[in-house]
Design an enzyme around this catalytic site. Sequence first.
Site, short mmCIF file in Angstrom:
data_model
loop_
_atom_site.label_atom_id
_atom_site.label_comp_id
_atom_site.label_asym_id
_atom_site.label_seq_id
_atom_site.Cartn_x
_atom_site.Cartn_y
_atom_site.Cartn_z
CB CYS A 20 -0.92 -0.01 1.22
SG CYS A 20 -2.06 1.39 1.29
CB CYS A 68 -7.20 -1.58 6.43
SG CYS A 68 -6.75 -1.58 4.67
#
Length: 351
Positions: free
Chosen positions: A103, A200
Amino acid sequence: MSAPEWRQKVLVAMSGGVDSSVAAALLLDAGHEVVGVTMRLWGGASDTGCCSVADVDDARRVAQQLGIAHHVFNFSDEFEAQVVAPYVADHAAGRTPNPCVECNRHLKFDLLLRRAEALGFDVVATGHHARVAIDPDGHRRVARGADGAKDQSYVLHMLDAAALARVVFPVGGLHKSEVRAEAERLGLRTADKPDSQDVCFVTSAGRAQFLGERIPLRPARVRDTSGADVGEAPAVELVTIGQRKGLGLAGGARPRYVVDVEVPEDGAEPVVTVGERADLLTDHLDLRDLAWSATPVRGPVSVQCSAHGPALPAVLDGTTVRWDEPQRRIAPGQSVVLYAGDLVLGGATAV
């Protein structure tokens, strides 16, 4: 954060946590033109990480408290392609990935940097506990944050000098207690908000459910180091090097650990090998995709193989780390970061 020599236009990546909230406040107090942005990355359910609707709302409200503009950038398609899909593919191949590293690599410090530049911002700021340092040869490098317990240089190892010229880490010189104290002083709603801990996009239901909705979970034969069949693991995609539990094995006199995971490319049955703790030890670690933050190095380095693990002494020989003393095997797919003291030299992926 010291006063700037000139006023900069700064885009602050606000995750809805206390660190990015204080980062925005410090930059504003230093006299910069500050705009907040929250990246909407994951469109699915999220109850354990940093991508929930509540996090976006917290970031927006902190921006209101600070009196700065706040925007939301929808990068969900790119997040799916660059982070989620590779995460699933790695598990299917028997690897253990680092989605937070990917990410950072593809979204926060590539796509966001390019978007910020296109919009006329001078730099991007985040709430990471890391610093930008200049090495003796004049190269910009990521350096460990002041708070060793919260240091995030490991997940930022991909940043090179070009990226670091456009990035600032305002809380990198602070301890977490100082960050929370500043948030409390300013009355920010995130002052007492707990740190996010998990991936997440994987909810509290767990990896098995997340992966099982995307790929078939396959059982694997479990064998000991002599080759004897000792059982069957329910899903090879959930197995990682060093694992003890969840293998479906009967109890024994000694604990057994996963020492190898084989997922044949021809579709044959996967095999998990288990052994004793000593069977996990190795004198070397092979690397792939080795990338340097500046100039390549050889010889003595410190090597860190998890976000908050120790940096261990070793010698780098080409694409092989040779440990000063035998260490536990590292799961293929894990990030391996090379340091000189507090400075990041580069990083790679364990084979």
